[in-house]
Design an enzyme around this catalytic site. Structure first.
Site, PDB file in Angstrom:
ATOM      1  N   TYR A  33       0.828  -1.200   0.000  1.00 42.14           N
ATOM      2  CA  TYR A  33       0.000   0.000   0.000  1.00 42.14           C
ATOM      3  C   TYR A  33       0.863   1.251   0.000  1.00 42.14           C
ATOM      4  O   TYR A  33       2.078   1.189   0.211  1.00 42.14           O
ATOM      5  CB  TYR A  33      -0.965   0.002   1.191  1.00 42.14           C
ATOM      6  CG  TYR A  33      -0.344   0.323   2.533  1.00 42.14           C
ATOM      7  CD1 TYR A  33       0.503  -0.578   3.180  1.00 42.14           C
ATOM      8  CD2 TYR A  33      -0.588   1.552   3.159  1.00 42.14           C
ATOM      9  CE1 TYR A  33       1.064  -0.276   4.410  1.00 42.14           C
ATOM     10  CE2 TYR A  33      -0.027   1.863   4.397  1.00 42.14           C
ATOM     11  CZ  TYR A  33       0.795   0.938   5.014  1.00 42.14           C
ATOM     12  OH  TYR A  33       1.365   1.254   6.225  1.00 42.14           O
ATOM     13  N   ARG A  52       8.192   4.009  -4.803  1.00 50.52           N
ATOM     14  CA  ARG A  52       8.265   3.016  -3.718  1.00 50.52           C
ATOM     15  C   ARG A  52       7.253   1.888  -3.943  1.00 50.52           C
ATOM     16  O   ARG A  52       7.544   0.720  -3.657  1.00 50.52           O
ATOM     17  CB  ARG A  52       8.035   3.669  -2.348  1.00 50.52           C
ATOM     18  CG  ARG A  52       8.240   2.677  -1.202  1.00 50.52           C
ATOM     19  CD  ARG A  52       8.194   3.322   0.158  1.00 50.52           C
ATOM     20  NE  ARG A  52       6.907   3.947   0.421  1.00 50.52           N
ATOM     21  CZ  ARG A  52       6.654   4.724   1.472  1.00 50.52           C
ATOM     22  NH1 ARG A  52       7.615   4.992   2.345  1.00 50.52           N
ATOM     23  NH2 ARG A  52       5.461   5.258   1.640  1.00 50.52           N
ATOM     24  N   ARG A 101      -8.322 -20.613  -1.672  1.00 53.77           N
ATOM     25  CA  ARG A 101      -7.247 -20.267  -0.739  1.00 53.77           C
ATOM     26  C   ARG A 101      -6.123 -21.283  -0.868  1.00 53.77           C
ATOM     27  O   ARG A 101      -6.359 -22.488  -0.806  1.00 53.77           O
ATOM     28  CB  ARG A 101      -7.767 -20.273   0.701  1.00 53.77           C
ATOM     29  CG  ARG A 101      -6.715 -19.936   1.737  1.00 53.77           C
ATOM     30  CD  ARG A 101      -7.313 -19.919   3.138  1.00 53.77           C
ATOM     31  NE  ARG A 101      -6.318 -19.536   4.133  1.00 53.77           N
ATOM     32  CZ  ARG A 101      -5.490 -20.394   4.747  1.00 53.77           C
ATOM     33  NH1 ARG A 101      -5.552 -21.676   4.471  1.00 53.77           N
ATOM     34  NH2 ARG A 101      -4.614 -19.958   5.626  1.00 53.77           N
ATOM     35  N   LYS A 150       6.447  -2.077   1.850  1.00 57.09           N
ATOM     36  CA  LYS A 150       5.289  -1.484   2.536  1.00 57.09           C
ATOM     37  C   LYS A 150       4.076  -2.399   2.390  1.00 57.09           C
ATOM     38  O   LYS A 150       3.201  -2.183   1.555  1.00 57.09           O
ATOM     39  CB  LYS A 150       5.010  -0.080   1.967  1.00 57.09           C
ATOM     40  CG  LYS A 150       4.120   0.774   2.869  1.00 57.09           C
ATOM     41  CD  LYS A 150       4.171   2.224   2.454  1.00 57.09           C
ATOM     42  CE  LYS A 150       3.107   3.079   3.096  1.00 57.09           C
ATOM     43  NZ  LYS A 150       3.221   3.225   4.552  1.00 57.09           N
ATOM     44  N   GLU A 182      11.895   2.198  14.387  1.00 58.58           N
ATOM     45  CA  GLU A 182      11.059   3.313  13.903  1.00 58.58           C
ATOM     46  C   GLU A 182       9.778   3.350  14.716  1.00 58.58           C
ATOM     47  O   GLU A 182       9.567   2.533  15.609  1.00 58.58           O
ATOM     48  CB  GLU A 182      10.759   3.144  12.417  1.00 58.58           C
ATOM     49  CG  GLU A 182      10.070   1.836  12.081  1.00 58.58           C
ATOM     50  CD  GLU A 182       9.956   1.556  10.591  1.00 58.58           C
ATOM     51  OE1 GLU A 182       9.923   2.501   9.786  1.00 58.58           O
ATOM     52  OE2 GLU A 182       9.865   0.359  10.243  1.00 58.58           O
ATOM     53  N   LEU A 206      11.019   1.100   7.183  1.00 57.43           N
ATOM     54  CA  LEU A 206      10.432   1.559   5.937  1.00 57.43           C
ATOM     55  C   LEU A 206      11.225   2.779   5.446  1.00 57.43           C
ATOM     56  O   LEU A 206      11.587   3.647   6.241  1.00 57.43           O
ATOM     57  CB  LEU A 206       8.959   1.949   6.142  1.00 57.43           C
ATOM     58  CG  LEU A 206       8.261   2.309   4.834  1.00 57.43           C
ATOM     59  CD1 LEU A 206       8.025   1.064   3.981  1.00 57.43           C
ATOM     60  CD2 LEU A 206       6.953   3.029   5.080  1.00 57.43           C
TER      61      LEU A 206
HETATM   62  N1  PLP Z   1       7.676   3.713   9.010  1.00 56.77           N
HETATM   63  C1  PLP Z   1       6.536   2.986   9.026  1.00 56.77           C
HETATM   64  C2  PLP Z   1       6.541   1.676   9.738  1.00 56.77           C
HETATM   65  C3  PLP Z   1       5.379   3.457   8.382  1.00 56.77           C
HETATM   66  O1  PLP Z   1       4.256   2.713   8.414  1.00 56.77           O
HETATM   67  C4  PLP Z   1       5.419   4.720   7.739  1.00 56.77           C
HETATM   68  C5  PLP Z   1       4.243   5.233   7.065  1.00 56.77           C
HETATM   69  O2  PLP Z   1       3.212   4.608   6.985  1.00 56.77           O
HETATM   70  C6  PLP Z   1       6.616   5.456   7.768  1.00 56.77           C
HETATM   71  C7  PLP Z   1       7.731   4.920   8.394  1.00 56.77           C
HETATM   72  C8  PLP Z   1       6.722   6.800   7.106  1.00 56.77           C
HETATM   73  O3  PLP Z   1       6.781   6.670   5.712  1.00 56.77           O
HETATM   74  P1  PLP Z   1       6.272   7.826   4.756  1.00 56.77           P
HETATM   75  O4  PLP Z   1       7.052   9.050   5.110  1.00 56.77           O
HETATM   76  O5  PLP Z   1       6.561   7.338   3.401  1.00 56.77           O
HETATM   77  O6  PLP Z   1       4.800   7.989   5.037  1.00 56.77           O
END
Ligand code: PLP
Length: 286
Positions: A33, A52, A101, A150, A182, A206
């Site tokens: 997503y 991305r 499934r 993501k 994070e 991420l």
């Molecule tokens: N880290 C995680 C785990 C996230 O879920 C997100 C955004 O959803 C981010 C960092 C920040 O990413 P972005 O700046 O691309 O929204």
């Protein structure tokens, strides 16, 4: 108001949009997503999100559902149809369904499912939360090892947010092998003696689109940046801290595990970076 959403080539009222119960996004979180913010009715950093998305799809050997130009058109049309001035566009692509499934991937020619919807958020750029700052708790990071992709596997981040709420806080930072990875839905930073410290890119976090933009803008503003592993204790002793994400931009952090940072109000570097980010992003929005 009933939203108009996008499902597999069609624009429909949200109440009429349907996805199969056999869809692998539903059954296996086999889905990626993106969330793109909208300010002044325009998309912020669309190209970053599109690039991305492509990377996430490639890493999982998922088909690209459409060209990046078509993706832009769909985003713009949904923003227009739903009259979004400030808000978000959510996009999800799944491996689709071949009607049953199975752990084994469906045939390569199975059509991916693509869904987009808007979220109207008036006041997003001038949120109360950004003026107050966020209180953070730290929790163990028990997510899978490919956090650079993501995916929609958001159960643990969601539990983390609930743990934070239960503790009277706003969010959680996750810790693995003694170092902060994070936030549940954002990248994490602290500032000490004017230097911004954040974890370097790897499979552990991420690769935030906002992170990239904010670090570039901080460097342009002659701010000192160090990308390295850091502990939660270092962050607690910091002068200030903040997070970045497409949905909250630059969010000041005022408390970590009950320890107040600075004077307990948003710090000057976080505030300045939020201003610069919003200003420059509005100018570059499409
Ligand atoms: N880290 C995680 C785990 C996230 O879920 C997100 C955004 O959803 C981010 C960092 C920040 O990413 P972005 O700046 O691309 O929204």
């Amino acid at each position: 108001m009933t939203r108009t959403v996008y499902v597999n080539g069609e624009y429909l009222p949200e109440t009429e949009a349907k996805v199969s119960i056999f869809d692998r996004g539903f059954l296996m979180a086999d889905a990626v997503y993106e969330v793109t913010s909208v300010l002044d009715g325009k998309l912020i950093d669309f190209d970053g999100h599109a690039v991305r998305l492509k990377r996430s799809l490639n890493e999982l050997q998922m088909a690209e559902p459409c060209s990046m130009d078509e993706l832009l058109e769909i985003h713009r049309k949904l923003v227009e149809l739903n009259g979004i001035e400030e808000g978000l566009v959510y996009l999800q692509v799944t491996r689709g369904s071949d009607g049953d499934r199975d752990f084994v991937f469906p045939p390569a020619d199975t059509k991916p499912t693509m869904v987009l919807f808007t979220q109207n958020k008036p006041g997003l750029a001038d949120s109360e939360a950004s003026r107050t700052g966020a209180k953070i708790i730290s929790i163990e990071d028990i997510r899978w090892g490919r956090r650079d992709i993501k995916t929609t596997q958001l159960l643990y981040p969601s539990l983390g947010k609930m743990m934070a709420k239960a503790a009277g806080c706003d969010d959680a930072w996750m810790i693995e092998d003694g170092y902060v990875t994070e936030g549940t839905s954002n990248n994490a930073y602290f500032v000490k003696n004017g230097k911004i410290v954040t974890r370097p890119l790897s499979n552990d976090i991420l690769h935030g689109i906002t992170r990239k933009a904010v670090l570039r803008m901080a460097a342009e503003a002659q701010m000192e940046i160090e990308e390295r592993l850091f502990t939660i204790d270092e962050a607690k002793e910091a002068d200030e801290a903040f997070t970045t994400s497409a949905s909250a931009f630059v969010m000041p952090v005022i408390e970590i595990d009950g320890v107040m940072l600075g004077d307990g109000t948003p710090g000057p570097i976080a505030k300045r970076l939020r201003e610069i980010y919003l200003d420059e992003s509005r100018k570059a929005a499409i």
